[in-house]
Design a protein around this motif. Structure first.
Motif, PDB file in Angstrom:
ATOM      1  N   THR A   1       0.834  -1.199   0.000  1.00  0.00           N
ATOM      2  CA  THR A   1       0.000   0.000   0.000  1.00  0.00           C
ATOM      3  C   THR A   1       0.869   1.249   0.000  1.00  0.00           C
ATOM      4  O   THR A   1       0.595   2.224  -0.710  1.00  0.00           O
ATOM      5  CB  THR A   1      -0.919   0.018   1.245  1.00  0.00           C
ATOM      6  N   GLY A   2       1.922   1.216   0.821  1.00  0.00           N
ATOM      7  CA  GLY A   2       2.827   2.362   0.906  1.00  0.00           C
ATOM      8  C   GLY A   2       3.423   2.691  -0.452  1.00  0.00           C
ATOM      9  O   GLY A   2       3.444   3.853  -0.878  1.00  0.00           O
ATOM     10  N   LEU A   3       3.897   1.673  -1.143  1.00  0.00           N
ATOM     11  CA  LEU A   3       4.513   1.895  -2.459  1.00  0.00           C
ATOM     12  C   LEU A   3       3.478   2.398  -3.468  1.00  0.00           C
ATOM     13  O   LEU A   3       3.762   3.286  -4.265  1.00  0.00           O
ATOM     14  CB  LEU A   3       5.136   0.594  -2.968  1.00  0.00           C
ATOM     15  N   ARG A   4       2.268   1.833  -3.382  1.00  0.00           N
ATOM     16  CA  ARG A   4       1.210   2.257  -4.292  1.00  0.00           C
ATOM     17  C   ARG A   4       0.861   3.731  -4.066  1.00  0.00           C
ATOM     18  O   ARG A   4       0.767   4.532  -4.987  1.00  0.00           O
ATOM     19  CB  ARG A   4      -0.023   1.367  -4.085  1.00  0.00           C
ATOM     20  N   ASP A   5       0.709   4.101  -2.760  1.00  0.00           N
ATOM     21  CA  ASP A   5       0.378   5.495  -2.430  1.00  0.00           C
ATOM     22  C   ASP A   5       1.503   6.447  -2.835  1.00  0.00           C
ATOM     23  O   ASP A   5       1.267   7.570  -3.282  1.00  0.00           O
ATOM     24  CB  ASP A   5       0.091   5.637  -0.929  1.00  0.00           C
ATOM     25  N   LEU A   6       2.730   5.976  -2.648  1.00  0.00           N
ATOM     26  CA  LEU A   6       3.892   6.800  -3.005  1.00  0.00           C
ATOM     27  C   LEU A   6       3.912   7.083  -4.510  1.00  0.00           C
ATOM     28  O   LEU A   6       4.131   8.217  -4.941  1.00  0.00           O
ATOM     29  CB  LEU A   6       5.168   6.071  -2.575  1.00  0.00           C
ATOM     30  N   ARG A   7       3.669   6.035  -5.297  1.00  0.00           N
ATOM     31  CA  ARG A   7       3.600   6.216  -6.761  1.00  0.00           C
ATOM     32  C   ARG A   7       2.465   7.156  -7.142  1.00  0.00           C
ATOM     33  O   ARG A   7       2.627   8.045  -7.973  1.00  0.00           O
ATOM     34  CB  ARG A   7       3.344   4.868  -7.446  1.00  0.00           C
ATOM     35  N   ALA A   8       1.324   6.951  -6.492  1.00  0.00           N
ATOM     36  CA  ALA A   8       0.151   7.763  -6.838  1.00  0.00           C
ATOM     37  C   ALA A   8       0.401   9.238  -6.522  1.00  0.00           C
ATOM     38  O   ALA A   8       0.099  10.118  -7.338  1.00  0.00           O
ATOM     39  CB  ALA A   8      -1.074   7.249  -6.080  1.00  0.00           C
ATOM     40  N   LEU A   9       0.976   9.502  -5.349  1.00  0.00           N
ATOM     41  CA  LEU A   9       1.233  10.906  -4.978  1.00  0.00           C
ATOM     42  C   LEU A   9       2.299  11.515  -5.893  1.00  0.00           C
ATOM     43  O   LEU A   9       2.171  12.658  -6.338  1.00  0.00           O
ATOM     44  CB  LEU A   9       1.660  11.004  -3.509  1.00  0.00           C
ATOM     45  N   SER A  10       3.348  10.722  -6.206  1.00  0.00           N
ATOM     46  CA  SER A  10       4.383  11.226  -7.121  1.00  0.00           C
ATOM     47  C   SER A  10       3.764  11.608  -8.461  1.00  0.00           C
ATOM     48  O   SER A  10       4.080  12.665  -9.027  1.00  0.00           O
ATOM     49  CB  SER A  10       5.477  10.173  -7.344  1.00  0.00           C
ATOM     50  N   ALA A  11       2.881  10.747  -8.963  1.00  0.00           N
ATOM     51  CA  ALA A  11       2.236  11.011 -10.250  1.00  0.00           C
ATOM     52  C   ALA A  11       1.359  12.254 -10.169  1.00  0.00           C
ATOM     53  O   ALA A  11       1.347  13.085 -11.089  1.00  0.00           O
ATOM     54  CB  ALA A  11       1.421   9.793 -10.671  1.00  0.00           C
ATOM     55  N   GLU A  12       0.636  12.374  -9.067  1.00  0.00           N
ATOM     56  CA  GLU A  12      -0.228  13.550  -8.872  1.00  0.00           C
ATOM     57  C   GLU A  12       0.604  14.837  -8.843  1.00  0.00           C
ATOM     58  O   GLU A  12       0.256  15.846  -9.473  1.00  0.00           O
ATOM     59  CB  GLU A  12      -1.009  13.390  -7.560  1.00  0.00           C
ATOM     60  N   LEU A  13       1.722  14.786  -8.141  1.00  0.00           N
ATOM     61  CA  LEU A  13       2.607  15.960  -8.047  1.00  0.00           C
ATOM     62  C   LEU A  13       3.205  16.272  -9.424  1.00  0.00           C
ATOM     63  O   LEU A  13       3.332  17.437  -9.816  1.00  0.00           O
ATOM     64  CB  LEU A  13       3.711  15.719  -7.018  1.00  0.00           C
ATOM     65  N   ALA A  14       3.583  15.204 -10.160  1.00  0.00           N
ATOM     66  CA  ALA A  14       4.186  15.385 -11.491  1.00  0.00           C
ATOM     67  C   ALA A  14       3.172  16.056 -12.432  1.00  0.00           C
ATOM     68  O   ALA A  14       3.537  16.878 -13.271  1.00  0.00           O
ATOM     69  CB  ALA A  14       4.636  14.042 -12.055  1.00  0.00           C
ATOM     70  N   GLU A  15       1.938  15.669 -12.267  1.00  0.00           N
ATOM     71  CA  GLU A  15       0.893  16.316 -13.044  1.00  0.00           C
ATOM     72  C   GLU A  15       0.759  17.785 -12.621  1.00  0.00           C
ATOM     73  O   GLU A  15       0.592  18.676 -13.461  1.00  0.00           O
ATOM     74  CB  GLU A  15      -0.436  15.592 -12.793  1.00  0.00           C
ATOM     75  N   GLY A  16       0.831  17.997 -11.325  1.00  0.00           N
ATOM     76  CA  GLY A  16       0.726  19.352 -10.785  1.00  0.00           C
ATOM     77  C   GLY A  16       1.771  20.298 -11.353  1.00  0.00           C
ATOM     78  O   GLY A  16       1.451  21.427 -11.755  1.00  0.00           O
ATOM     79  N   VAL A  17       3.015  19.860 -11.425  1.00  0.00           N
ATOM     80  CA  VAL A  17       4.068  20.760 -11.921  1.00  0.00           C
ATOM     81  C   VAL A  17       3.926  21.047 -13.418  1.00  0.00           C
ATOM     82  O   VAL A  17       4.567  21.949 -13.951  1.00  0.00           O
ATOM     83  CB  VAL A  17       5.500  20.237 -11.618  1.00  0.00           C
ATOM     84  N   ARG A  18       3.067  20.257 -14.099  1.00  0.00           N
ATOM     85  CA  ARG A  18       2.810  20.497 -15.531  1.00  0.00           C
ATOM     86  C   ARG A  18       1.556  21.344 -15.749  1.00  0.00           C
ATOM     87  O   ARG A  18       1.227  21.698 -16.866  1.00  0.00           O
ATOM     88  CB  ARG A  18       2.668  19.161 -16.257  1.00  0.00           C
TER      89      ARG A  18
END
Lengths: 413, 265
Positions: free
Chosen positions: B246-263
């Protein structure tokens, strides 16, 4: 470099001192330094400070010739009675100076870190007197061990915040105070408790407590007609020691001895002797000697005396050690407690366990000095604080308490 | 990719760089490598490896806790270098964030040498100001490590100029007066600080850290900065997860969300 002109403009004592803090604090440190420089030159500020010391804190403290202790140690022992100051220690000098400075800077709030609670109580005292809001950070372990001092601070109107990070002791309280300060510098002065931390704290604290040595030197000349052969003090962060050393540094005939907390013994690794048992590094804003492992991680210190239980030491001591002007040696818990008992029984004075390290150190150097000088040596010992706060620890150590759990020596209380 | 190239590429794509922070060895050496690679794969442009330290005065409770866990599990400085090597080998651009004492203890020049050999391109020093950094400046020049010093809302223009002169790669703007940790709202001090930095040096990329916790905040910060630095929120997704997957899944999801944010600035 001469001791009187140190630190340099960037706060360095040789290779020690300086500023190793987040950039966010630099402006506050610059402001503090500027305020301090102008206060130092301001006769009104100085008069107010001297007035509080004289009429509130009961300073100058006595220089007392301890006749029976002198007989027992084979040396002429003069005690600088900082234990008689208001709040029971030299610390009142520093907190009054810094609280006045906070007022001068227009900061309505002070924060402080405390281990055993002595600096916290002193800070709360000065804050009450000068109408400042006071928040004290104290490791959770220490709040439990020092419940009475927590109550004292609260009585004086301070807020005590238990710190639950890391080892939950003094160093973590200091970290937390620094974190508070980064967020609140506009309204808050950090009332640092010892002559360490980032520039200008080591210089500023030294100057506020420097009266100890100035008075002791004048009292020696008045009472003895000469200077002592040696001055002895205990060293944790080192404020009482630098306070009594500083005025004597130019007097080359006066030997300066700093006694660090040797805890269970240097060979056990359980001690708080940063200079004699540590190495050079950076901690809490300055380069100094500290207890650290091979990776530069801070090692927890151990001492029966909570006031000496700190893994670093002020940068000016590090420098005095490197130059050889002062000599630093460890004193174990057991040696300190023997000296504690000796002073109680010979002079009717119950000393702080911190100060008992200086007494034990004086007992160690007395025979060496006698041999070296070919006569009875005269030693000024800084009795930096009184022992009321240590009654529980000492009572348990000597088995004097009825139906109380025994405290393991080396654990602070 | 070097820091300069990473920022140039993002600029060409009209977006901000996402810098994701994770303490080395949290909760273990292997797991921290796995987490950092997951962050890289999910869109963090730069992995900021934090060297766990016993007295992290610049960090809030989340990073402190993660660092304490790493240290309690026995992580050493040489493990941090090993972790950097593994993450850089996986193709990530890696910078190290470290308090100063562990570097001084290792030996400043030796540390710069070994850091470069491990594949890190830069180093952030939260408690080392340029005024005290002569040895580090020499060592980082000799071993071509980019230097990131911090500036704060309280910094004077003189200090900002002096700090920028000593930075290479990017400068770290602490968005608010405080320690690390996600906040409800992005600081209003941040845009003003970034503007002051740019008026002094328009060329130096500015990374903004302290307080960003989700994609919306990342977009807000990306709108006025060259880089968005996120630590506590990413670490929390691992800290608070009931299990590793779950931790790894959430980490990936938040990273992706942030990556979208900076774009999405």
């Amino acid at each position: 470099m001469s001791a009187e002109t140190l630190p340099d403009l960037a706060g360095h004592f040789g290779r020690f001192g300086g500023r190793f803090v987040p950039e966010a604090l630099i402006k506050a440190l610059d402001e503090l330094e500027a305020a301090y420089r102008s206060a130092k030159r301001d006769p009104e500020f100085q008069a107010r400070f001297q007035d509080l010391l004289l009429n509130y804190a009961a300073v100058p403290s006595l220089l007392y010739r301890a006749t029976r202790l002198s007989e027992a140690l084979g040396a002429e022992i003069l005690l600088k009675r900082e234990d008689l100051n208001h709040t029971g220690a030299h610390k009142v000098r520093n907190v009054l100076g810094q609280a006045l400075l906070a007022k001068r800077m227009g900061k309505p709030r002070v924060i402080a870190e405390t281990g055993a609670g002595q600096h916290g109580v002193a800070s709360a005292t000065a804050a009450a007197l000068l109408d400042l809001e006071c928040v004290v950070y104290m490791g959770e372990t220490d709040t439990q061990r020092q419940a009475l001092n927590v109550a004292r601070m609260r009585m004086l109107g301070a807020t005590v915040i238990p710190v639950t990070n890391g080892s939950r002791t003094l160093k973590d309280a200091l970290n937390e105070a620094l974190r508070d300060w980064v967020s609140t510098v506009d309204t808050t002065h950090y009332l640092l408790g010892t002559a360490a931390g980032p520039h200008p704290f080591p210089e500023l604290v030294r100057d506020f407590v420097g009266g100890i040595g100035v008075e002791a030197r004048a009292q020696c000349l008045e009472q003895l007609g000469r200077l002592p052969d040696a001055v002895a003090a205990c060293v944790g962060g080192g404020s009482n020691a630098i306070g009594i050393f500083h005025a004597f540094v130019p007097d080359e005939s006066v030997r300066l001895y700093g006694f660090e907390a040797g805890g269970d013994g240097m060979e056990t690794g359980r001690h708080a002797a940063s200079i004699t048992g540590g190495s050079v590094g950076v901690l809490h804003g300055n380069r100094t000697y500290l207890l650290q492992d091979d990776d530069g991680q801070t090692i927890e210190s151990h001492s029966i005396s909570a006031g000496l239980d700190y893994p670093g030491v002020g940068p000016e001591h590090a420098w005095l050690h490197d130059t050889g002007r002062a000599v630093y040696e460890p004193v174990t818990d057991a040696e300190a407690m023997a000296a504690f008992q000796l002073l109680c029984r010979t002079e009717g004075i119950i000393p702080a366990i911190e100060s008992s390290h200086a007494l034990a150190g004086a007992a160690k150097i007395a025979p060496r000095l006698r041999e070296e000088l070919g006569r009875t040596p005269t030693i000024v010992v800084n009795l930096s604080g009184r022992g009321d706060k240590d009654v529980h620890t000492a009572g348990a150590y000597f088995g004097l308490l009825d139906q109380v759990e025994t405290v393991v020596p080396g654990e602070n209380t | 990719m070097s820091i300069a190239q990473t920022f140039a590429k993002a600029k060409a794509e009209n977006r901000s760089v996402l810098v994701g922070c994770m303490p080395a060895g949290f909760p273990t050496v292997e797991h921290s490598i796995e987490q950092m690679i997951a962050m890289h794969e999910a869109g963090c442009d730069v992995i900021e490896v934090e060297l766990p330290y016993s007295d992290p005065v610049m960090d809030g409770p989340v990073i402190q806790k993660a660092s304490d866990i790493a240290l309690a599990n026995g992580v050493r400085t040489r493990d941090t270098l090993k972790i950097i090597e593994a993450v850089a080998s996986a193709g990530a651009t890696v910078v190290l964030m470290t308090y100063w004492n562990p570097v001084e203890k290792y030996g400043v020049d030796a540390f710069a040498r070994d850091l470069a050999a491990a594949g890190a391109t830069g180093m952030i020093t939260p408690d080392l100001i340029p005024d005290e950094a002569a040895e580090w400046i020499a060592a980082s020049d000799a071993h071509r490590i980019d230097r990131t010093f911090l500036v704060a809302p309280s910094s004077t223009d003189e200090r900002i100029a002096m700090t920028l002169e000593n930075c290479r790669g990017f400068v770290y703007a602490t968005a608010l007066m405080g320690v690390t940790g996600a906040r409800k709202a992005v600081s209003s001090q941040a845009p003003e600080l970034v503007a002051r930095i740019r008026s002094i040096d328009p060329e130096m990329p500015v990374g903004v850290g302290l307080g960003v916790g989700n994609g919306r905040q990342a977009a807000e910060v990306a709108a006025f900065s060259d880089g968005v630095i996120v630590g506590s929120a990413l670490i929390r997704s691992v800290l608070e997860a009931p299990d590793r997957a779950t931790g790894l899944r959430d980490l990936r999801a938040l990273s992706a969300e942030l990556a979208e944010g900076v774009r999405d600035r």
